[in-house]
Design an enzyme around this catalytic site. Structure first.
Site: not given
Length: 722
Positions: A101-102, A164
């Site tokens: 995602e990052d 998370d």
């Protein structure tokens, strides 16, 4: 693709540990590594060292909102996973869960480096930020749907997501207050129930505490201080009771671990709210946990405890014989200790204690240790739940429908009922005989025509109670009734009924829909539909033809009252109701916006609740709930409402002083209104926020009440809840 593969450096000629040691962030990883070494073999530790190096390299230029290196977050998530003793793939996925995602790392790179299973786990946790949605809520719904569906393939996905969320909640302090509260509420609404459903009390309890601290910081501080004072005041008494318990077990030659246990702040707070108690009225703030080797000894110890201290009436629960829905097992008993101090004692085996703390996650701990005891109650319950989720996905029409069904299935409260031969079934609170029938078998649900409860005929729509014996009466010619959808509460029953209705032959659906509409039209002057009427109905409800309209009526997608209202706008004149335009159907007022005469209103047709009247600007009504078949255009019947009172909610912010509540009450009374309920909350040291439910006739009357209350000294502001 060649360039992509070069993105992760290979570092030929060095060991994975050498690579990890080369990172300036290795000190953050060192504690996790030591924990992993306590239960994983060295060859797997080498894999995780390589994984840390890759994750650290990918996130090397990124910082968290607090300014710390971003890699701290994946390490913290992996640490939570390690505390649950999960396998190597789970640890690797925890370290890599944000790289796709990052960063520039792709899913294919992860599969090439660490395998397809790790890729699937990372994929399951990854959010859907790159997709385009109409609004934030829709995005959240789709994210949740994707996470749940990934969980049905591999339950470790939800364990990773819980880990998370746990670290994100621990570090909320760096965010804006409004964002903190939004994330905390989402956690309390979605992730806490999931942790509870999977029996993972370690994570559930921590999330509850963190959510309370973010949503109600003042209440949290005040309650924490009260618990600390109570602990100090009772320290000697609690110590003496602990000694007495240990001595009694020693005298009886019973080997056990005895632990002092302090009730969690959130648990105390919830009990205070639900039972409207002061802290001083909460009796069982302290308790003890006795952990033993086998089940027989648990019941022996129960007898010893009842001989040592006096048991409180109705204070005993046997969750060993009848486990909770999430597989939790233990004996609970409430006792009166020395000086009248009430205590709760929990008695369980070592295995039950591990299950209570880790729930379904304990499966991997036993798997890794080579034990065959992996078919635990938690594991079986989780597998049954996941089967239900798969059924839900197949029958749900949208992300919103799917998510609402999953939330319904996350009820923490449950009942237990018996079959005639004594088999126990756990069901959510509010479950009906139809829910029970589908819990037995889908075919039994489909052919259910009645029920006997404790040998007496029992309505299919009435809620069952714990301890009842239920017998289902079936007929081979019977089939599910669409009306059942408004009374069943389990996701299994709802999805099975929907699937059956969707599988009906088109002609049968049309016939059912036609009959339903004919019955609804009977009180009106309309006996048959003309071609012109049929054309206008089809256009208004966005249907291709009248047959699909009948089908949607049979499926419950369009309510007959909406069609009747469209055909006969004056149908309300047959009934002198406060609201015009409902077709004479019963309705309720929405508690979220509490509409009163003078407000512009809309009638929402809520599945399972009938017609609900909302303020037209109510934020709880989404756009897709305002269209044809989902809502009705209505208005106030002012001649009827003239002599009626309506409830509305007011918030008053004030500086506290002696007698101010009495003055506010007097002002409301003088204005011709009355207080139905009152709640207060401390905003800061000097300011209180009062929530009143009062009665008014209309908006003009409400304005008069507001003017009177505003005139009371030290009232800072007053406003109506929208």
């Amino acid at each position: 693709m060649g360039e992509d593969k070069c993105f992760i450096p290979k570092c030929e000629g060095t060991t994975p540990l050498d690579q990890a040691l080369s990172s300036p962030n290795f000190p953050y990883y060192e504690h996790l590594r030591a924990q992993l070494c306590s239960y994983l073999p060295q060859n797997l530790i080498d894999q995780i060292d390589r994984c840390f190096f890759v994750a650290d390299f990918a996130h090397k230029d990124q910082k968290r909102a607090s300014g710390e290196p971003y890699i701290i977050h994946p390490i913290a998530v992996a640490t939570v996973i390690a505390q649950l003793h999960l396998d190597v793939e789970s640890i690797e996925a925890a370290l890599l869960h944000d790289v796709v995602e990052d960063t520039m790392v792709t899913e294919q790179m992860i599969e090439d480096e660490f395998g397809a299973n790790v890729r699937a786990l990372v994929q399951g946790v990854t959010k859907l930020d790159k997709l385009r949605f109409q609004d934030y809520k829709e995005a959240q719904m789709e994210n949740f749907r994707k996470m749940i569906l990934a969980m049905t393939k591999d339950i470790r996905v939800i364990l990773l997501k819980l880990a998370d969320r746990t670290h994100n909640m621990r570090t909320l302090g760096a965010l804006r207050p409004d964002k903190r509260i939004r994330i905390a509420k989402e956690t309390l609404d979605v992730f806490v129930p999931i942790a509870n459903r999977l029996g993972i009390s370690e994570i559930r309890q921590e999330l509850e505490e963190l959510c309370m601290a973010s949503i109600y910081p003042t209440r949290y501080r005040v309650l924490k201080a009260a618990v600390t004072r109570a602990r100090n005041n009772r320290k000697e008494v609690v110590t003496s009771m602990l000694t007495a318990i240990k001595n009694r077990l020693k005298e009886s030659n019973i080997e056990a671990r005895v632990l002092g246990r302090e009730k969690r702040l959130y648990s105390i707070y919830r009990k205070m709210v639900q039972k409207e108690l002061q802290f001083s009225e909460i009796m069982d703030v302290y308790g003890f946990r006795i952990i033993l080797k086998d089940v027989d000894t648990c019941y022996r110890v129960l007898g010893q405890m009842h001989n040592l201290f006096k048991p409180r009436p109705n204070g005993f629960k046997d969750y060993i014989a009848i486990p909770k829905l999430n597989g939790y097992q233990s004996l609970h008993t409430s006792l009166i200790g020395p000086h009248g101090v009430p205590i709760e004692v929990q008695i369980r085996t070592e295995f039950m204690d591990q299950m209570a703390a880790r729930g379904v996650a304990a499966h991997w701990a036993y798997k890794e240790s080579g034990s065959k005891a992996v078919s635990t109650a938690s594991q079986k319950n989780a597998q049954d739940w996941i089967k239900n989720l798969i059924d839900l996905q197949q029958s749900a029409g949208s992300s919103l429908e799917f998510v609402e069904d999953v939330k319904t299935d996350l009820f923490p409260d449950s009942i237990f009922v018996f079959t005639p031969d004594g088999t126990i079934y756990n069901l959510p609170k509010g479950a009906t005989p139809v829910d029970f029938a589908y819990a037995l078998h889908t075919d039994i649900g489909h052919h259910c025509i009645g029920a006997r409860v404790n040998h007496h005929v029992f309505p299919l729509s009435r809620s069952l109670q714990s301890g009842q014996s239920v017998e289902i009466i079936t007929s081979s010619s019977a089939c599910p009734n669409a009306i059942w959808l408004s009374t069943v509460v389990t996701s299994r029953a709802r999805s099975s009924i929907r699937q059956y209705l969707k599988g009906l032959r088109s002609q049968e659906c049309q016939l059912i829909g036609r009959r339903l509409l004919q019955n609804a039209l009977r009180p009106t002057r309309i006996e048959s539909l003309s071609e012109e009427q049929i054309k206008s109905i089809v256009e208004n409800f966005n249907e291709p033809n009248i047959e699909t309209l009948f089908t949607d009526i049979a499926m419950g997608n369009i309510l007959t009252v909406a069609v009747v209202k469209f055909l006969d706008p004056d149908s309300h004149k047959h009934h002198e109701l406060p609201v015009k335009g409902t077709g004479g159907m019963p309705f309720t007022y929405a508690q979220c916006c509490m509409p009163i005469p003078g407000d512009k209103i809309i009638a929402h047709i809520a599945q399972g609740r009938g017609i609900v009247i909302h303020n037209i600007n109510c934020k709880n009504l989404r756009e897709n709930e305002r269209g044809p078949g989902k809502s009705l255009n209505v208005s106030w019947n002012l001649p009827v409402t003239a002599n009626m009172d309506f409830k509305t909610s007011l918030f008053i912010e004030l500086e506290n002083r002696q007698g101010i509540l009495s003055e506010i009450s007097n002002a409301i009374d003088i204005a011709g209104s009355r207080i139905e309920s009152i709640n207060s909350d401390l905003k800061d040291e000097k300011t209180f926020l009062i929530n009143l439910i009062i009665t008014v006739r209309d908006r003009l009357h409400l304005a008069a009440v507001l003017r009177r209350v505003k005139a009371v000294p030290n009232v800072i502001t007053i406003y109506r809840r929208r």
